[in-house]
Design an enzyme around this catalytic site. Structure first.
Site, short mmCIF file in Angstrom:
data_model
loop_
_atom_site.label_atom_id
_atom_site.label_comp_id
_atom_site.label_asym_id
_atom_site.label_seq_id
_atom_site.Cartn_x
_atom_site.Cartn_y
_atom_site.Cartn_z
N THR A 1 0.87 -1.17 0.00
CA THR A 1 0.00 0.00 0.00
C THR A 1 0.91 1.22 0.00
O THR A 1 1.89 1.28 0.75
CB THR A 1 -1.04 -0.02 1.16
OG1 THR A 1 -1.99 1.00 0.93
CG2 THR A 1 -0.41 0.10 2.52
N HIS B 1 -5.85 -0.93 4.17
CA HIS B 1 -5.51 0.50 4.16
C HIS B 1 -6.66 1.23 4.84
O HIS B 1 -7.67 1.55 4.21
CB HIS B 1 -5.32 0.98 2.72
CG HIS B 1 -4.80 2.38 2.61
ND1 HIS B 1 -3.69 2.68 1.87
CD2 HIS B 1 -5.24 3.56 3.11
CE1 HIS B 1 -3.47 3.99 1.92
NE2 HIS B 1 -4.41 4.54 2.67
N CYS C 1 -3.53 7.75 7.23
CA CYS C 1 -4.12 6.40 7.17
C CYS C 1 -3.17 5.39 7.82
O CYS C 1 -1.99 5.65 7.98
CB CYS C 1 -4.36 5.99 5.72
SG CYS C 1 -5.58 6.99 4.85
#
Length: 167
Positions: A32, A55, A38
């Site tokens: 990711t 994610h 995040c």
């Protein structure tokens, strides 16, 4: 330890986008990219060599349909998907990356504290699910990309501010 593998050279790979996830068995590279506030979460069953990468964007789901976007709904969902492939919840470990303080006011104060709220929520829900947090690289004020190898559970973290980190 190996150096960061180019995504184009990996035999089998999957890039997880924002609010997305992937579950895979042995010898996969899950990645990711561009984690800011995040959280990238890697769950791993080392005996079955089954891994999941999510994610996570926000701490709690207010009723949205994309359950992998939120810590409180993404973690149980990822566990369920791993169990469908043969993983055992009692053997799962977690590694988390991200949760940066990306939004600051003119005086340098943190605005909204989304990164910190995400870190706290992910840790709280891992504890609730009795999943051991094995390692993390969280907080601070820069973005990261995360590369998770299901062959051995290794996570490599790349950012512009630091050398390659392996957890």
């Amino acid at each position: 330890m190996s150096n960061l593998v180019d995504l184009e050279q990996a035999v089998e790979k999957k890039v997880v986008k924002m609010a997305g996830y992937a579950v895979a068995e042995d010898k996969m590279l899950l990645a990711t990219l561009g984690l800011g506030s995040c959280i990238g979460i890697a769950l791993y069953d080392r005996y079955q060599k089954i891994g999941a990468l999510g994610h996570i964007m926000l701490p709690e789901n207010p009723g949205g349909k994309i359950i992998t976007k939120y810590a409180d709904t993404a973690i149980p969902f990822l566990v369920k998907k791993m169990e469908e492939l043969g993983a055992k919840k009692r053997r799962l470990t977690a590694k988390i990356v991200g949760g940066s303080n990306m939004f600051k006011s003119e005086n340098g104060e943190s605005v909204m504290k989304i990164g910190q709220r995400n870190i706290e929520a992910v840790k709280r829900y891992l504890k609730k699910e009795n999943i051991y947090l094995k390692a993390d690289d969280v907080g601070r004020d820069y973005g990261r990309s995360m590369y998770f190898y299901t062959e051995d559970g290794r996570v490599e973290i790349k950012s512009f501010k630091k050398e390659l980190i392996v957890i």
